[in-house]
Design a protein around this motif. Structure first.
Motif, short mmCIF file in Angstrom:
data_model
loop_
_atom_site.label_atom_id
_atom_site.label_comp_id
_atom_site.label_asym_id
_atom_site.label_seq_id
_atom_site.Cartn_x
_atom_site.Cartn_y
_atom_site.Cartn_z
N TYR A 1 -5.62 -5.68 5.50
CA TYR A 1 -6.13 -4.32 5.63
C TYR A 1 -5.77 -3.72 6.99
CZ TYR A 1 -8.73 -4.82 1.29
OH TYR A 1 -9.06 -4.99 -0.03
N LYS B 1 0.83 -1.21 0.00
CA LYS B 1 0.00 0.00 0.00
C LYS B 1 0.86 1.26 0.00
CE LYS B 1 -3.99 -1.89 -0.30
NZ LYS B 1 -5.02 -1.92 0.74
N SER C 1 -11.70 -8.39 -2.11
CA SER C 1 -10.33 -8.90 -2.00
C SER C 1 -10.27 -10.38 -1.66
CB SER C 1 -9.54 -8.07 -0.98
OG SER C 1 -9.40 -6.75 -1.44
N THR D 1 -14.67 -2.82 -1.69
CA THR D 1 -13.40 -3.41 -2.14
C THR D 1 -12.89 -4.43 -1.12
OG1 THR D 1 -12.13 -1.55 -1.20
CG2 THR D 1 -12.75 -1.41 -3.53
N GLY D 2 -13.27 -4.25 0.16
CA GLY D 2 -12.93 -5.25 1.17
C GLY D 2 -13.64 -6.57 0.93
N GLU E 1 -8.86 1.61 4.98
CA GLU E 1 -8.37 0.28 5.34
C GLU E 1 -9.23 -0.35 6.44
OE1 GLU E 1 -5.95 -1.17 3.54
OE2 GLU E 1 -6.02 0.68 2.38
N ASN F 1 -8.16 0.14 -7.61
CA ASN F 1 -7.57 0.52 -6.33
C ASN F 1 -6.33 1.39 -6.49
OD1 ASN F 1 -9.40 -0.81 -4.61
ND2 ASN F 1 -8.36 -2.76 -4.87
N GLY G 1 -15.52 -4.95 5.26
CA GLY G 1 -15.93 -5.65 4.05
C GLY G 1 -15.45 -7.09 4.02
N SER H 1 -12.36 0.25 6.90
CA SER H 1 -13.61 -0.11 6.21
C SER H 1 -13.41 -1.35 5.36
CB SER H 1 -14.06 1.07 5.34
OG SER H 1 -14.23 2.24 6.11
N ASN H 2 -12.22 -1.50 4.76
CA ASN H 2 -11.90 -2.73 4.03
C ASN H 2 -12.05 -3.94 4.95
OD1 ASN H 2 -9.24 -1.20 2.10
ND2 ASN H 2 -11.30 -1.74 1.44
N SER I 1 -14.66 1.49 0.27
CA SER I 1 -13.67 0.59 0.86
C SER I 1 -14.31 -0.67 1.42
CB SER I 1 -12.88 1.32 1.94
OG SER I 1 -12.19 2.42 1.39
#
Length: 464
Positions: free
Chosen positions: A154, A24, A346, A342-343, A281, A241, A287, A283-284, A339
């Motif tokens: 994350y 990241k 992944s 996207t979490g 992150e 991303n 997810g 929030s990822n 996010s």
């Protein structure tokens, strides 16, 4: 096969926690470092990012083949966590070292250290990813392992991104080369410890043997329709991303500004790039935690499509958020929502690669797990290469000013450059998410098909 122990899932998560702390920072801050701290032109920095990431992507299948044919008392893939961890940390430190040389010599240094870093990243991350294929034979359990992996990833990303700017400030200054160097020393030390923990806490439970030649492995890979579709969709996901992430440092410096503070009741805090990315992150992680129940209920393919459709809508709406006090809060809310989505994506992508590996083992009679998983890393790096270079080249094309002396003398960014930054946070990622959704529409490995594959494989596999 019995369900894996919780400690093993946590240990597996430590591996990507380490990788993601580096990845990241590379994806989101390295373009800004090269152009605004190290002193490269936007054009040279864009070429550098593209060339080194393409080399990195091309090297992934080589590492996949090597790890598929490794045999030790620790297994095929796990030993690389121990062997490569020290070099991983050292190369990260060298990457953020700025020698006091002329421009040409510094450019060569940047190429050498970036290629070294990406080569070492491949050497440890490809085997690490392939471990998912030999830690359990259950498709749902793979999604659980993948969720642990991404949850910890994350978490590591949040720590690295949230602390990066405060670390650089306290260790020499955000605009100084020494601040960036010592901040990376801190992060690299943490990464080394995490990889060692991953090695100590995990085991390979499945014994898979590649019974065909390297040439036949590649032939099978190129004939694998689900692999082609998934790698295309995954490339788009990583491009989404990277474009957003690599733009954030520029977006905050030139559109939001360095001294914005948000007040909420009695609480006031600085609104800066690291905070924006760090909240993303966290929030990822939310997810990731919701991925397993959602995917189990809807199926992996349907979940993938619905998540991307939502990303398209939210990304378009982001463009219309005003730069006002209310608008800044809306930006944070949208960052949280994007996010979370996207979490979810992944661990889903990694779990789908494990399914593609099972499909290949049954259809082509070859245990090419490392090669399959290396393609996922390859897609990630191609997405990063294209996304990072595109951001730099677009900014260069629209006249973005990187010269510190000009900015100190009162120069302002051209309106076209500011508009480009806003598009890089909205319409461009939206178009990429739409393309990813369209590609995965044709992905054939449904929930029912995966169950059939797993039933057949249980008859031919050796399990500890």
């Amino acid at each position: 096969m019995a369900k894996s122990k919780l400690i093993e899932k946590i240990g597996y998560g430590f591996g990507d926690m380490s990788s993601s702390m580096f990845w990241k920072i590379f994806s989101y801050y390295l373009p800004f470092f090269y152009s605004n701290i190290f002193g490269l032109s936007l054009r040279d920095a864009g070429v550098l990012v593209l060339v080194t990431r393409i080399w990195d992507a091309v090297s992934d299948p080589m590492m996949g083949i090597i790890s598929d044919r490794t045999s030790t008392k620790w297994g095929k893939y796990r030993p690389y966590l121990l062997w490569i961890a020290p070099f991983f940390s050292i190369c990260g430190i060298l990457l953020f070292t700025t020698p006091d040389w002329g421009y040409g010599a510094k450019l060569i240094w940047a190429y050498v250290t970036y290629i070294m870093m990406m080569t070492v990243y491949t050497a440890i991350n490809v085997p690490y990813g392939a471990m998912l294929g030999v830690m359990t034979d259950d498709s749902n359990e793979k999604t659980v392992f993948s969720s642990f992996r991404m949850f910890f990833a994350y978490g590591g990303s949040f720590i690295a991104l949230f602390l990066w700017e405060p670390l650089t400030q306290s260790l020499g200054g955000y605009t100084s080369t020494s601040g960036w160097f010592w901040a990376m020393v801190v992060i690299a030390t943490c990464c080394f410890v995490l990889f060692l923990l991953c090695f100590l806490l995990t085991r390979e439970h499945l014994k898979t043997v590649s019974t065909v030649s390297v040439g036949n492995d590649f032939k099978a890979l190129l004939s694998n329709k689900p692999w082609w579709l998934l790698i295309g969709a995954a490339l788009c996901f990583n491009l989404f991303n990277t474009v957003r992430g690599a733009t954030v440092a520029y977006f905050f410096q030139d559109i939001i500004g360095p001294d914005v503070r948000l007040g909420f009741f009695a609480i006031t805090f600085a609104f800066y790039a690291g905070l924006f990315l760090g909240i993303g992150e966290v929030s990822n992680m939310a997810g990731v935690a919701s991925c397993v129940p959602i995917a189990n209920k809807l199926g992996k393919k349907t979940t993938f499509i619905l998540v991307n459709a939502s990303l398209v809508l939210l990304s378009i709406l982001f463009f219309f958020i005003p730069c006002t006090a209310t608008g800044y809060w809306l930006m944070l809310i949208f960052q949280v929502l994007i996010s979370i989505l996207t979490g979810v994506m992944s661990p889903l992508v990694w779990s789908m690669y494990a399914d593609v590996s099972d499909y290949a083992e049954l259809k082509f009679k070859t245990a090419s797990t490392g090669l399959i998983f290396s393609s996922s890393s390859m897609a990630q790096k191609f997405g990063g290469a294209i996304g990072g270079a595109a951001v730099l080249w677009l900014l260069d094309g629209f006249g973005y000013v990187t010269d510190a002396a000009q900015m100190a003398a009162g120069a302002t960014q051209p309106d076209d450059a500011l508009l480009c930054l806003r598009w890089l946070m909205s319409f461009i990622p939206a178009a990429v998410a739409l393309l990813s959704m369209c590609v995965v529409w044709f992905y054939p490995l449904t929930t029912e098909r995966i169950k059939e594959i797993n039933t057949e494989l249980k008859k031919i596999r050796s399990i500890e």
